[in-house]
Design a protein around this motif. Structure first.
Motif, PDB file in Angstrom:
ATOM      1  N   TYR A  22     -35.133 -80.053  23.126  1.00 28.10           N
ATOM      2  CA  TYR A  22     -36.528 -79.923  22.739  1.00 28.10           C
ATOM      3  C   TYR A  22     -36.995 -78.481  22.906  1.00 28.10           C
TER       4      TYR A  22
ATOM      5  N   THR B  93     -40.411 -85.497  15.280  1.00 28.98           N
ATOM      6  CA  THR B  93     -39.308 -86.008  16.077  1.00 28.98           C
ATOM      7  C   THR B  93     -39.785 -87.244  16.835  1.00 28.98           C
ATOM      8  N   PHE B  95     -39.343 -87.759  19.886  1.00 33.14           N
ATOM      9  CA  PHE B  95     -39.928 -87.272  21.130  1.00 33.14           C
ATOM     10  C   PHE B  95     -41.414 -86.963  20.945  1.00 33.14           C
ATOM     11  N   ASP B  96     -41.728 -86.215  19.879  1.00 35.26           N
ATOM     12  CA  ASP B  96     -43.130 -85.851  19.643  1.00 35.26           C
ATOM     13  C   ASP B  96     -43.988 -87.068  19.330  1.00 35.26           C
ATOM     14  N   THR B 115     -44.084 -84.988  29.824  1.00 30.66           N
ATOM     15  CA  THR B 115     -42.685 -84.976  29.407  1.00 30.66           C
ATOM     16  C   THR B 115     -41.896 -86.020  30.188  1.00 30.66           C
ATOM     17  N   MET B 132     -34.375 -86.658  19.366  1.00 24.51           N
ATOM     18  CA  MET B 132     -34.628 -85.530  18.475  1.00 24.51           C
ATOM     19  C   MET B 132     -34.504 -85.908  16.997  1.00 24.51           C
TER      20      MET B 132
END
Ligand SMILES: Nc1ncnc2c1ncn2[C@@H]1O[C@H](COP(=O)(O)OP(=O)(O)OP(=O)(O)O)[C@@H](O)[C@H]1O
Ligand SMILES: [Mg+2]
Lengths: 361, 259
Positions: A22, B93, B95-96, B115, B132
């Motif tokens: 990331y 992504t 994650f985002d 996070t 990702m």
């Protein structure tokens, strides 16, 4: 599940891996932004050497640097600061503004095909300008007649859409349809003016619509544009996370605590204001606002927190490059920058679409 | 303890009411299954509870507070919602996307704790490998897990799940149901899930409300709601109800003709 190969116990855990990846991804975004800034500086330097009076690139940078602290005196300094830089700075500001307005509009109406002009602002501004050029009628008199007219009509169309979304709810579909309807209305009205207008006036209207960076780029105008951008862009960027949430739909965004209607209306009005204050000076330069966000999305992904600044800077690169290519000695005569952006941008865009490995919106 | 109280809620999109005098209650650490045929009003009910739409009459109390008196942000800290149909227009992504669950707590800069929460949730749902990847490139089931993860990172007290397992294979259905159930138990959350699979509901829901035509047809323990008679009346299906480890186990036989 079979054990994944290459994973040795005791090495990095999955979480650490994700963190590292990331971080790398974020680094790439920052790098792209820095790269765009450097490109702007380089192209601006080259662009400032172009013209009948010979000045070298190093001279240009030195003149710009020194000009920041004292008023220009020598011919070279005057040429750079008063003749060449205004046009370059207008290119940078217009590129930034149009690309950011485009990115914002795409997020607001949740449609990758949107541009700053999707909701009818360009044809409204065009009609305002045509009204001033053909009939000499407008809101103010004197040198600012065309500018003021274009600006007021541009915002007028935005306020109509704003009113409609207050009344009917700010749904993307409603906004787009209303925008398209307004676009046809203003185009038709401009058409009538052109139909009955004098030949020279009609030619001027057409030229206005192509867009130009040189016509109205005085330092006063540039100050005005920068001031509006300096207010609007940070406000849009503050909303960038909320704009991200819209991507998964209004219900989803609401459940995350986002005031969807307000975000949509505020961002749309800010983007409109940015667009209006640029195109009233430059005419309707097309393409940048649609393409810059897409190119950036292909490179750095769709997170608006990075995408907005990145596409603004890259928009400036594109527009500046187009305007530089549009000038002698690079091209045979001075071409309208709006046309060159398309000639330059379309092949680049198609190339990127054809070579991309994955879908990016 | 009662977490959520829905009292006499009536909602209509146009003239026809879609929900009529609906009242339900959910307690802390309880999983409530909402069943009913297509168009019964399950999704509409969940949307009312998260104030995505506002009922015309009736009131909804969360921790004894009227949700119309709460701000959107406050509500987002307490209620996590996963819509029935998931889509994502622009690339992002995983994650985002999951990180967006932290939106009620922060507006721009994310902290280490954010996070951390995201990573924990990804791990809990076994989707670390997707972190990702682009959400637009996931399979339906993977997407569903991502949105569940996003709702969990909101750290809500109440989870609203609109058919959370509709795209999952049997293994992942069980896995996700188990995860939800254990989080509910461990953290003392409440969950309301609209679901079509009667057996999954019987097994994982503590209580079931059976909806039909915008009203509550039956409300109670799985064994008392999922009876042959109820299934016949609501779904128009002839079914056999067996019992397996104390839970009803439904075997649909056939649709009853010309209902
Ligand atoms: N946006 C809308 N506008 C008008 N009517 C709607 C809307 N959404 C749902 N309805 C109607 O409301 C009723 C209930 O819909 P709802 O989505 O709550 O059903 P559901 O129980 O979730 O069904 P399913 O099992 O198919 O998801 C249906 O008759 C549907 O046609
Ligand atoms: Mg539904």
């Amino acid at each position: 599940m079979p054990p994944s190969t290459g994973e040795i116990p005791g090495t990095r855990t999955k979480s650490e891996e994700i963190r590292a990846e990331y971080k790398k991804f974020t680094g790439r975004k920052v790098l792209f932004i820095l790269f765009s800034i450097v490109l702007i500086a380089v192209i601006a330097g080259v662009a400032a050497t172009l013209g009948p009076y010979p000045i070298t690139v190093t001279e240009v940078y030195s003149i710009i640097w020194h000009g920041l602290f004292k008023t220009p005196e020598t011919t070279k300094e005057l040429v750079v600061w008063n003749l060449r830089l205004p046009r370059i700075v207008m290119g940078i500001l217009a590129g930034i503004g149009l690309a950011i307005a485009g990115t914002t509009m795409q997020a607001v109406v949740r449609n990758p095909l949107a541009s700053p002009y999707t909701l009818g602002i360009a044809s409204a501004a065009g009609f305002g300008a045509a009204l001033a050029i053909v009939l000499g009628a407008g809101f103010v008199t004197g040198q600012y007649l065309i500018v003021a007219n274009a600006f007021v009509f541009a915002l007028l169309s935005s306020f109509v859409i704003y009113g409609l979304s207050r009344y009917k709810g700010a749904e993307p579909e409603t906004m787009i349809l209303a925008g398209i309807a307004l676009m046809y209305l203003f185009s038709a009205m401009t058409g009538i003016l052109q139909y009955f207008g004098e030949e020279t006036a009609v030619a001027e209207v057409v030229f206005w619509m192509f867009g130009s960076l040189s016509k109205r780029s005085s330092w006063e105008n540039l100050t005005l544009v920068s001031a509006i951008l300096a207010v609007c862009i940070p406000l849009i960027m503050l909303k960038s996370w909320d704009l991200n949430t819209l991507s998964a739909g209004d219900e989803s965004a609401k459940s995350l605590g986002v005031n969807v209607e307000q975000t949509r209306v505020v961002c749309f009005m800010l983007a409109s204001l940015v667009t209006a204050c640029i195109i009233c000076f430059t005419g309707t330069i097309g393409f940048i606002g649609l393409v810059a966000p897409h190119i950036c999305r292909m490179v750095i992904g769709g997170d608006n927190r990075y995408l907005i600044p990145a596409s603004g800077l890259f928009g400036a690169v594109l527009l500046l490059a187009a305007d530089t290519l549009a000038r002698p000695p690079i091209s045979p005569t001075i071409l309208p920058v709006g046309l060159v952006t398309a000639f330059m941008g379309v092949p680049l865009f198609l190339y990127l679409i054809l070579t991309r490995k994955k879908r990016y919106w | 303890m009662v977490k959520l109280k829905v009292k006499d809620v009536t909602f209509s999109y146009a003239r026809e009411p879609v929900l009529e005098a609906v009242s339900i209650e959910v307690s802390t650490a309880e999983v409530l299954g909402v069943l009913g045929p297509n168009g019964a009003g399950k999704s509409t009910l969940l949307k009312c509870i998260d104030r995505i739409i506002t009922p015309q009459t009736g009131c909804i109390l969360l921790d004894d507070r009227d949700i119309t008196k709460m701000s959107r942000i406050e509500l987002a800290k307490k209620i996590g919602y996963i819509p029935q149909s998931l889509s994502h227009v622009f690339s992002a992504t995983v994650f985002d996307t999951v990180l967006m669950g932290r939106r009620p707590y922060i507006s721009w800069r994310t902290s280490e704790r954010d996070t951390e929460t995201v990573l924990e949730t990804l791990q809990m749902l076994h989707i670390e490998d997707l972190a990702m990847r682009d959400v637009n490139e996931l399979s339906g089931g993977q997407m569903q897990k991502v949105f569940i993860a996003r709702a969990l990172t909101q750290e809500p007290d109440l989870l609203l799940l609109d058919e959370p397992t509709s795209n999952l294979d049997i293994r992942h259905q069980l896995e996700v149901m188990h995860t939800i159930k254990s989080i509910v138990r461990r953290k003392g959350l409440s969950a309301i899930m609209a679901i079509h699979d009667l057996n999954l509901a019987a097994r994982y829901a503590d209580r079931i409300v059976l909806m039909n035509g915008g009203t509550i047809f039956s409300d109670g323990k799985p064994a008392s709601v999922l009876t042959c008679e109820n299934i016949r009346q609501v779904y128009g299906v002839e079914a056999e109800v067996n019992y397996n480890r104390g839970k009803p186990y439904i075997v649909p036989i056939q649709a009853i003709k010309a209902k």
